[in-house]
Scaffold this active site. Structure first.
Site, PDB file in Angstrom:
ATOM      1  N   ARG A   1       0.836  -1.208   0.000  1.00  0.00           N
ATOM      2  CA  ARG A   1       0.000   0.000   0.000  1.00  0.00           C
ATOM      3  C   ARG A   1       0.877   1.267   0.000  1.00  0.00           C
ATOM      4  O   ARG A   1       0.971   1.970  -1.002  1.00  0.00           O
ATOM      5  CB  ARG A   1      -0.961  -0.018   1.212  1.00  0.00           C
ATOM      6  CG  ARG A   1      -2.070   1.022   1.134  1.00  0.00           C
ATOM      7  CD  ARG A   1      -1.664   2.431   1.545  1.00  0.00           C
ATOM      8  NE  ARG A   1      -1.094   2.520   2.886  1.00  0.00           N
ATOM      9  CZ  ARG A   1      -0.511   3.607   3.357  1.00  0.00           C
ATOM     10  NH1 ARG A   1      -0.403   4.705   2.619  1.00  0.00           N
ATOM     11  NH2 ARG A   1       0.029   3.623   4.563  1.00  0.00           N
ATOM     12  N   ASP A   2       1.587   1.527   1.087  1.00  0.00           N
ATOM     13  CA  ASP A   2       2.341   2.776   1.188  1.00  0.00           C
ATOM     14  C   ASP A   2       3.467   2.800   0.162  1.00  0.00           C
ATOM     15  O   ASP A   2       3.896   3.857  -0.297  1.00  0.00           O
ATOM     16  CB  ASP A   2       2.921   2.926   2.600  1.00  0.00           C
ATOM     17  CG  ASP A   2       3.229   4.373   2.969  1.00  0.00           C
ATOM     18  OD1 ASP A   2       2.952   5.264   2.150  1.00  0.00           O
ATOM     19  OD2 ASP A   2       3.765   4.607   4.062  1.00  0.00           O
TER      20      ASP A   2
ATOM     21  N   HIS B   1       6.219   4.807  12.304  1.00  0.00           N
ATOM     22  CA  HIS B   1       6.137   4.658  10.839  1.00  0.00           C
ATOM     23  C   HIS B   1       7.115   5.678  10.247  1.00  0.00           C
ATOM     24  O   HIS B   1       6.799   6.854  10.086  1.00  0.00           O
ATOM     25  CB  HIS B   1       4.692   4.935  10.421  1.00  0.00           C
ATOM     26  CG  HIS B   1       4.416   4.905   8.951  1.00  0.00           C
ATOM     27  ND1 HIS B   1       3.662   3.911   8.354  1.00  0.00           N
ATOM     28  CD2 HIS B   1       4.741   5.751   7.952  1.00  0.00           C
ATOM     29  CE1 HIS B   1       3.534   4.160   7.059  1.00  0.00           C
ATOM     30  NE2 HIS B   1       4.199   5.276   6.788  1.00  0.00           N
TER      31      HIS B   1
ATOM     32  N   HIS C   1       9.789   7.122   7.428  1.00  0.00           N
ATOM     33  CA  HIS C   1      10.263   7.134   6.037  1.00  0.00           C
ATOM     34  C   HIS C   1      11.747   7.481   6.080  1.00  0.00           C
ATOM     35  O   HIS C   1      12.192   8.230   6.946  1.00  0.00           O
ATOM     36  CB  HIS C   1       9.465   8.160   5.219  1.00  0.00           C
ATOM     37  CG  HIS C   1       8.065   7.707   4.903  1.00  0.00           C
ATOM     38  ND1 HIS C   1       7.641   7.455   3.627  1.00  0.00           N
ATOM     39  CD2 HIS C   1       7.011   7.437   5.698  1.00  0.00           C
ATOM     40  CE1 HIS C   1       6.373   7.066   3.650  1.00  0.00           C
ATOM     41  NE2 HIS C   1       5.958   7.047   4.912  1.00  0.00           N
TER      42      HIS C   1
ATOM     43  N   CYS D   1       4.356   8.865  -0.153  1.00  0.00           N
ATOM     44  CA  CYS D   1       2.968   9.309  -0.251  1.00  0.00           C
ATOM     45  C   CYS D   1       2.861  10.283  -1.411  1.00  0.00           C
ATOM     46  O   CYS D   1       3.612  11.255  -1.477  1.00  0.00           O
ATOM     47  CB  CYS D   1       2.529   9.995   1.035  1.00  0.00           C
ATOM     48  SG  CYS D   1       0.904  10.766   0.890  1.00  0.00           S
TER      49      CYS D   1
ATOM     50  N   ASN E   1       9.997   4.385   2.086  1.00  0.00           N
ATOM     51  CA  ASN E   1       9.657   3.897   3.426  1.00  0.00           C
ATOM     52  C   ASN E   1      10.872   3.167   3.969  1.00  0.00           C
ATOM     53  O   ASN E   1      11.706   2.663   3.215  1.00  0.00           O
ATOM     54  CB  ASN E   1       8.505   2.888   3.335  1.00  0.00           C
ATOM     55  CG  ASN E   1       7.161   3.562   3.181  1.00  0.00           C
ATOM     56  OD1 ASN E   1       6.826   4.036   2.107  1.00  0.00           O
ATOM     57  ND2 ASN E   1       6.418   3.622   4.252  1.00  0.00           N
TER      58      ASN E   1
END
Ligand code: HMG
Ligand code: MG
Length: 286
Positions: A13-14, A209, A211, A242, A251
């Site tokens: 997803r990300d 989370h 990056h 994103c 990420n």
């Protein structure tokens, strides 16, 4: 006994949401199915967001239909509003364990860019999603973006992140994932942010989370581990970013996170050899 660190894989997803070329359903499902055999317990596989905003995730219904569910794995999807919830309900497959992720920003600038509304409005829109998920017995997690810096508003005060966390937890108890969306955080600023957030959400309900845009994701994880955090998000092969956060690619790679936490003596239940194969597959998608 070695302490456990829970890894939440967000690559499909990300990671893939930010790839310029559209990746076919077959390739996404192959990656997700391989990840499913690695021992990971949480894999975020797509988003029910506007296909005009994030075309890369427009096939999430087909991904859910095609993936080979593994017992004990929770498959996550991002849902911003009731329209997205309806999309998820239409696509979900009976018997599979899912988690719905709602998301807000700690900064108004990013909220406007990513969700086209204020932070308060985004919470209003996600509230019925959370309630619908609870009623349906589906797990919920919440993301807060820009926990140290915003690409539009600059540095974000720790108190703003704590306020955002309190807003999410007022809706319902949920794990809150703290996103350094553009990877500008430093260990000292991550520590200050965690100190503020821990007052409103117990550490056991938080995840980091990070990056790696600034090359400090691992240093930030290390600081968070030292402070007692035991849950982290990462993306296999370091995929991602994103699309509404300029400067957000990259990420934290799952393989790098595993090397760090295993080296520090934690267990994860994740097989590094399977992740290495998945990382190769992910990098080939770029
Ligand atoms: P909007 O344009 O203000 O929405 O977008 P709207 O309500 O005015 O609707 C406009 C159109 O979109 C309508 O269709 C709606 O039906 C449709 P039309 O009448 O024009 O044909 N629509 C939808 N379609 C499918 N699914 C939906 C949906 N909602 C409305 N759920 C909206 C508002 C929230 C939809 C939009 O801003 C959006 O989709 N944003 C999502 C952006 C996104 O996914 N960003 C990446 C994920 S966040 C992230 O990566 C950060 C994170 O990793 C943590 C970190 O690192 O910080 C989580
Ligand atoms: Mg992210």
């Amino acid at each position: 006994m070695a302490e456990f660190v829970r890894i939440h894989e967000v690559g499909p997803r990300d990671g893939l949401q930010n790839e310029p070329a559209l990746i076919g359903v077959d390739r996404k499902v192959a990656l997700i199915d391989l990840l499913g055999t690695s021992g990971l317990r949480d894999i975020e596989v797509g988003s029910f967001v506007s296909p005009k905003w994030v075309p890369q995730m427009a096939d999430t219904d087909r991904v859910l239909a095609r993936l080979r569910p593994v017992a004990g794995v929770r498959y996550g999807v991002l849902v911003p509003n009731l329209r997205g919830w309806d999309g998820f309900v239409a696509a979900r497959v009976p018997g599979v364990t899912y988690e719905v992720a709602v998301f807000i920003s700690a900064s108004e600038g990013f909220s406007q860019s990513n969700l086209n509304c204020s932070i308060a409005t985004s919470v209003e829109r996600l509230t019925p999603v959370v309630h619908a998920a609870q009623a349906a017995g589906v797990g919920v997690r919440g993301y807060i973006s820009c926990v140290t810096d915003c690409p539009f508003d600059g540095p974000v005060p720790p108190e703003a992140v704590a306020r955002a966390a309190a807003m999410l937890r007022k809706v319902a108890p949920m794990q809150v994932s703290l996103g350094d969306t553009i990877g500008k955080g430093t260990p000292a600023r991550v520590a200050a942010m965690l100190d503020a957030v821990m007052v409103v959400v117990p550490l056991a309900d938080l995840a980091g989370h990070f990056h790696d845009t600034g090359g400090r994701a691992l240093a930030n994880v290390k600081m968070a581990l030292d402070m007692g955090l035991r849950a982290f998000d990462s993306a296999v092969g370091g995929l991602g970013g994103c699309p509404y956060a300029p400067g957000a690619p990259g990420n934290l790679a799952t393989e790098a996170l595993l090397e760090l936490v295993h080296g520090l003596g934690f267990t994860t239940g994740v097989d590094v050899d399977v992740i290495a194969k998945a990382a190769e597959m992910a990098r080939a998608m770029r």
